[in-house]
Design an enzyme around this catalytic site. Structure first.
Site: not given
Ligand code: IPE
Ligand code: IPE
Ligand code: MG
Length: 226
Positions: A14, A62
């Site tokens: 991330d 996502n």
């Protein structure tokens, strides 16, 4: 002497967007830097004797990102998975993909599938790419497969997950400063050690990895015992 069991490591990659923002670049530049980081990281991880590396590349959630960002990510997957394929094949690493890639555009799926190895059971190092992966979807899918089979043991149920032949993670590293799992390996992480770092994924290098492994070596894993 007991045989040393190779470590199973999961990484939640991330912070690509913030990496780009810090440099006044578009988010896609952060994703590209992240894709470039992956190959180096795979080498670093392998050099430290880790047996399994699971990389969280794209979550089911996502897929709800803006179309332009997703298209940018798909272009990067096309470009970089095509590059990873020969490198990973040459290195003899086994490669596996977990998640539902059937919903991705055909050519993207093709590039991702091109990294999967033919004889994964012979390798001493396995890389698992989690793409359009979500633990909840994985568990619901496994429950569907389990339906009608009577009562299953935990071990039998685990064999119905995407990760059937991948040991549960010993350590999960999350880069980018957030303190959560974001739907990554929820069943499998029941006893994983968790390590969070503020370092953004494109900056996560061998030194950062060593810090995480050092911290892991200091943990006392009790598995509920005394
Ligand atoms: C991680 O980076 C990569 C993916 C989830 C595809 P992000 O895109 O989440 O980056 P941040 O969290 O916005 O910085
Ligand atoms: C987690 O990152 C998913 C991946 C790294 C692939 P996100 O950026 O999607 O997580 P949240 O939204 O901050 O929880
Ligand atoms: Mg993020």
């Amino acid at each position: 002497m007991a045989e040393k069991i190779p470590l199973s490591l999961g990484i939640i990659m991330d912070g690509n967007g913030r990496w780009a923002k810090k440099r006044l670049l578009p988010r896609s530049a952060g994703h590209e830097a992240g894709m470039r980081r992956i190959l180096k990281l795979v080498e670093d991880v392998r050099a430290r004797g880790v047996g399994y590396l699971t990389l969280y590349a794209l979550s089911t959630e996502n897929l709800s990102r803006p179309k332009e960002e997703l298209e940018g990510l798909y272009s990067l997957f096309r470009k970089y998975f095509a590059r990873y394929a020969p490198r990973l094949a040459e290195s003899g690493a086994a490669v596996k993909v977990i998640g539902d890639i059937s919903v991705l555009p055909g050519d993207v799926r093709g590039s991702i599938e091109s990294v999967c190895s033919a004889a994964p059971e012979r390798a001493d190092f396995t890389v698992v790419f989690a793409v359009n992966y979500g633990s909840r979807a994985e568990i619901v899918r496994a429950a569907g497969l389990a339906a009608g089979r009577g009562s299953l043991t935990e071990g039998e149920f685990a064999k119905l997950l995407y990760t059937a032949d991948v040991p549960d993670p010993d350590l999960i590293i999350r880069t980018g400063g957030e303190l959560r799992l974001s739907n990554f390996l929820l069943w499998q992480s029941a006893y994983a050690e968790l390590y969070f770092t503020d370092v953004l994924f494109p900056d996560f290098d061998g030194r950062c990895l060593d810090e995480a492994l050092k911290e892991y070596s200091r943990r006392n894993r009790r598995f509920g015992r005394v």
